[in-house]
Design a protein around this motif. Structure first.
Motif, PDB file in Angstrom:
ATOM      1  N   MET A  15       0.843  -1.200   0.000  1.00 41.79           N
ATOM      2  CA  MET A  15       0.000   0.000   0.000  1.00 41.79           C
ATOM      3  C   MET A  15       0.875   1.247   0.000  1.00 41.79           C
ATOM      4  N   THR A  16       0.421   2.319  -0.581  1.00 40.20           N
ATOM      5  CA  THR A  16       1.180   3.560  -0.609  1.00 40.20           C
ATOM      6  C   THR A  16       0.630   4.496   0.460  1.00 40.20           C
ATOM      7  N   ASP A  17       1.181   5.715   0.480  1.00 39.50           N
ATOM      8  CA  ASP A  17       0.702   6.712   1.432  1.00 39.50           C
ATOM      9  C   ASP A  17      -0.544   7.429   0.929  1.00 39.50           C
ATOM     10  N   ARG A  18      -1.190   6.925  -0.130  1.00 33.46           N
ATOM     11  CA  ARG A  18      -2.409   7.545  -0.651  1.00 33.46           C
ATOM     12  C   ARG A  18      -3.551   7.488   0.359  1.00 33.46           C
ATOM     13  N   VAL A  19      -3.494   6.540   1.287  1.00 30.28           N
ATOM     14  CA  VAL A  19      -4.525   6.369   2.304  1.00 30.28           C
ATOM     15  C   VAL A  19      -3.841   6.193   3.658  1.00 30.28           C
ATOM     16  N   THR A  20      -4.345   6.901   4.672  1.00 35.46           N
ATOM     17  CA  THR A  20      -3.833   6.713   6.029  1.00 35.46           C
ATOM     18  C   THR A  20      -4.926   6.091   6.891  1.00 35.46           C
ATOM     19  N   VAL A  21      -4.514   5.321   7.881  1.00 35.73           N
ATOM     20  CA  VAL A  21      -5.452   4.638   8.772  1.00 35.73           C
ATOM     21  C   VAL A  21      -4.956   4.739  10.205  1.00 35.73           C
TER      22      VAL A  21
ATOM     23  N   ASP B  70      -5.574   8.142  -8.564  1.00 30.76           N
ATOM     24  CA  ASP B  70      -4.716   7.532  -9.554  1.00 30.76           C
ATOM     25  C   ASP B  70      -4.649   6.041  -9.239  1.00 30.76           C
ATOM     26  N   LEU B  71      -3.838   5.323  -9.994  1.00 32.34           N
ATOM     27  CA  LEU B  71      -3.775   3.878  -9.809  1.00 32.34           C
ATOM     28  C   LEU B  71      -3.364   3.517  -8.392  1.00 32.34           C
ATOM     29  N   ALA B  72      -2.411   4.256  -7.832  1.00 26.73           N
ATOM     30  CA  ALA B  72      -1.965   3.980  -6.471  1.00 26.73           C
ATOM     31  C   ALA B  72      -3.092   4.185  -5.462  1.00 26.73           C
ATOM     32  N   ALA B  73      -3.938   5.178  -5.701  1.00 24.07           N
ATOM     33  CA  ALA B  73      -5.063   5.417  -4.790  1.00 24.07           C
ATOM     34  C   ALA B  73      -6.082   4.290  -4.866  1.00 24.07           C
ATOM     35  N   PHE B  74      -6.390   3.811  -6.085  1.00 21.12           N
ATOM     36  CA  PHE B  74      -7.306   2.686  -6.225  1.00 21.12           C
ATOM     37  C   PHE B  74      -6.765   1.467  -5.473  1.00 21.12           C
ATOM     38  N   GLU B  75      -5.487   1.190  -5.655  1.00 22.04           N
ATOM     39  CA  GLU B  75      -4.888   0.033  -4.987  1.00 22.04           C
ATOM     40  C   GLU B  75      -4.934   0.190  -3.476  1.00 22.04           C
ATOM     41  N   ALA B  76      -4.637   1.402  -2.986  1.00 20.77           N
ATOM     42  CA  ALA B  76      -4.634   1.631  -1.547  1.00 20.77           C
ATOM     43  C   ALA B  76      -6.029   1.502  -0.943  1.00 20.77           C
ATOM     44  N   LEU B  77      -7.039   2.025  -1.635  1.00 20.46           N
ATOM     45  CA  LEU B  77      -8.409   1.931  -1.131  1.00 20.46           C
ATOM     46  C   LEU B  77      -8.881   0.484  -1.083  1.00 20.46           C
ATOM     47  N   ALA B  78      -8.640  -0.267  -2.145  1.00 21.08           N
ATOM     48  CA  ALA B  78      -9.072  -1.662  -2.175  1.00 21.08           C
ATOM     49  C   ALA B  78      -8.350  -2.475  -1.108  1.00 21.08           C
ATOM     50  N   GLU B  79      -7.047  -2.245  -0.963  1.00 16.89           N
ATOM     51  CA  GLU B  79      -6.272  -2.989   0.031  1.00 16.89           C
ATOM     52  C   GLU B  79      -6.704  -2.634   1.447  1.00 16.89           C
ATOM     53  N   THR B  80      -6.924  -1.343   1.684  1.00 18.71           N
ATOM     54  CA  THR B  80      -7.329  -0.905   3.019  1.00 18.71           C
ATOM     55  C   THR B  80      -8.688  -1.468   3.397  1.00 18.71           C
ATOM     56  N   GLY B  81      -9.633  -1.415   2.460  1.00 16.55           N
ATOM     57  CA  GLY B  81     -10.954  -1.973   2.750  1.00 16.55           C
ATOM     58  C   GLY B  81     -10.891  -3.448   3.085  1.00 16.55           C
ATOM     59  N   GLY B  82     -10.120  -4.212   2.310  1.00 14.53           N
ATOM     60  CA  GLY B  82      -9.994  -5.643   2.574  1.00 14.53           C
ATOM     61  C   GLY B  82      -9.330  -5.935   3.903  1.00 14.53           C
ATOM     62  N   ARG B  83      -8.306  -5.156   4.224  1.00 15.91           N
ATOM     63  CA  ARG B  83      -7.586  -5.385   5.478  1.00 15.91           C
ATOM     64  C   ARG B  83      -8.456  -5.069   6.690  1.00 15.91           C
ATOM     65  N   LEU B  84      -9.169  -3.954   6.637  1.00 14.20           N
ATOM     66  CA  LEU B  84     -10.023  -3.590   7.769  1.00 14.20           C
ATOM     67  C   LEU B  84     -11.200  -4.548   7.919  1.00 14.20           C
ATOM     68  N   ALA B  85     -11.727  -5.029   6.793  1.00  8.77           N
ATOM     69  CA  ALA B  85     -12.841  -5.988   6.853  1.00  8.77           C
ATOM     70  C   ALA B  85     -12.455  -7.240   7.631  1.00  8.77           C
ATOM     71  N   ALA B  86     -11.176  -7.623   7.531  1.00 12.16           N
ATOM     72  CA  ALA B  86     -10.700  -8.849   8.191  1.00 12.16           C
ATOM     73  C   ALA B  86     -10.230  -8.608   9.619  1.00 12.16           C
ATOM     74  N   ASP B  87     -10.294  -7.377  10.096  1.00 11.64           N
ATOM     75  CA  ASP B  87      -9.808  -7.041  11.440  1.00 11.64           C
ATOM     76  C   ASP B  87     -10.971  -7.022  12.424  1.00 11.64           C
TER      77      ASP B  87
ATOM     78  N   HIS C 148     -16.526  -0.783  -3.780  1.00  9.52           N
ATOM     79  CA  HIS C 148     -17.325  -1.911  -3.279  1.00  9.52           C
ATOM     80  C   HIS C 148     -16.753  -2.486  -1.988  1.00  9.52           C
ATOM     81  N   ALA C 149     -15.457  -2.304  -1.758  1.00  8.64           N
ATOM     82  CA  ALA C 149     -14.843  -2.793  -0.512  1.00  8.64           C
ATOM     83  C   ALA C 149     -15.565  -2.260   0.712  1.00  8.64           C
ATOM     84  N   TRP C 150     -16.052  -1.018   0.638  1.00 13.57           N
ATOM     85  CA  TRP C 150     -16.705  -0.405   1.802  1.00 13.57           C
ATOM     86  C   TRP C 150     -18.125  -0.925   1.976  1.00 13.57           C
ATOM     87  N   ARG C 151     -18.800  -1.201   0.876  1.00 11.63           N
ATOM     88  CA  ARG C 151     -20.166  -1.735   0.996  1.00 11.63           C
ATOM     89  C   ARG C 151     -20.156  -3.193   1.432  1.00 11.63           C
ATOM     90  N   GLU C 152     -19.200  -3.982   0.943  1.00 11.04           N
ATOM     91  CA  GLU C 152     -19.209  -5.409   1.248  1.00 11.04           C
ATOM     92  C   GLU C 152     -18.566  -5.741   2.586  1.00 11.04           C
TER      93      GLU C 152
END
Length: 279
Positions: free
Chosen positions: A1-7, A28-45, A109-113
């Motif tokens: 993940m990049t610094d495009r998203v902080t948690v 940008d592409l890095a932001a899309f990747e960071a959002l999808a990764e962050t949503g998946g990681r938090l969903a599993a926490d 969709h990561a946030w809705r699911e």
């Protein structure tokens, strides 16, 4: 993940922020990747009970980065010489492994699911893809002077990040069509009136955090079941997989086409667009 998203996580509340304030949190592409990764990681926490989603600085998210639009207009397959973060996948109909979404759709969709409730706190602009990210949340608290728009038509394209399904679900078919066809700006109070937002607050992040702490103090199993059941009832009969793929196919046809390139060029050249009628 990049610094495009902080948690940061405190007492079960995850504070998630788009973190590109100098670009109004443009995607940008890095932001899309960071959002999808962050949503998946938090969903599993299991320690995360509620998520507050916002943007650093003056805007929630101004939509797709201009450099990505310029690349899209030059070449539907992307410019191999461009900054990798501005390039978009060449085949957007390709689904992520085991999912019904492509990367841009999964960033929403990561946030809705995810099983936990997500509250979007919207200040400043939420445009195009930025608005679609907010629509992925369960609740949207917006500033009265916030500016929201389904802005994709400005660029000669359509909302392709799960937005077509979300808009119909939230505002109804006719209002969804008006917003998509025109790309007009909607202020906070009107957004609440038409169903695009839940309520207004002068300080959306503070209001969202207060609500999140309230929810985090309740039975997390009950909250998760409630979200799942309400989502299921709302989506009853919807073929989301088909809808998301249809979005991608439509954008694939539009991206880099002569009329889409003309939409982008005319905007930057500050002149009326001259489009070719469909044959």
């Amino acid at each position: 993940m990049t610094d495009r998203v902080t948690v940061t996580v405190d007492d079960g509340v995850a504070d998630v922020r788009l973190n590109r304030p100098d670009k109004l949190n443009a995607l940008d592409l890095a932001a899309f990747e960071a959002l999808a990764e962050t949503g998946g990681r938090l969903a599993a926490d299991p320690s995360v009970r509620v998520v507050v989603l916002s943007g650093e600085g003056r805007a929630f998210c101004a939509g797709l980065d201009f450099a990505s639009f310029e690349t899209m207009a030059r070449d539907a397959s992307g410019d191999a010489g461009a900054d990798p973060d501005t390039r978009l996948p060449s085949d957007i109909t390709e689904r992520l492994p085991g999912r019904i979404t492509n990367l841009g759709q999964q960033a929403v969709h990561a946030w809705r699911e995810m099983p936990q409730p997500v509250i979007a706190a919207v200040s400043g602009h939420a445009l195009g893809g930025g608005l679609q990210i907010a629509l992925g949340a369960d609740i949207r608290i917006v500033a009265p002077d916030a500016k929201l728009s389904v802005l994709e038509i400005r660029w000669g394209i359509i909302p392709d990040m799960t937005g077509t399904a979300a808009l119909v679900r939230l505002v109804g078919e006719d209002v969804a069509k008006e917003l998509v066809f025109t790309g007009r700006m909607v202020a906070g109070e009107e957004a609440v009136r038409i169903g695009l937002a839940t309520r207004t607050a002068d300080d959306p992040r503070a209001a969202a955090t207060e609500l999140a702490r309230d929810i985090a103090g309740r039975n997390p199993h009950a909250i998760r079941h409630a979200k799942a059941l309400i989502n299921r009832a709302s989506d009853a009969g919807a073929d989301l997989a088909g809808q998301f793929l249809a979005e991608s196919r439509a954008l694939g046809e539009l991206r880099g086409s002569p009329n889409q390139a003309e939409a982008v060029r005319s905007y930057f050249e500050k002149r009326p667009a001259v489009f070719t009628d469909p044959s």
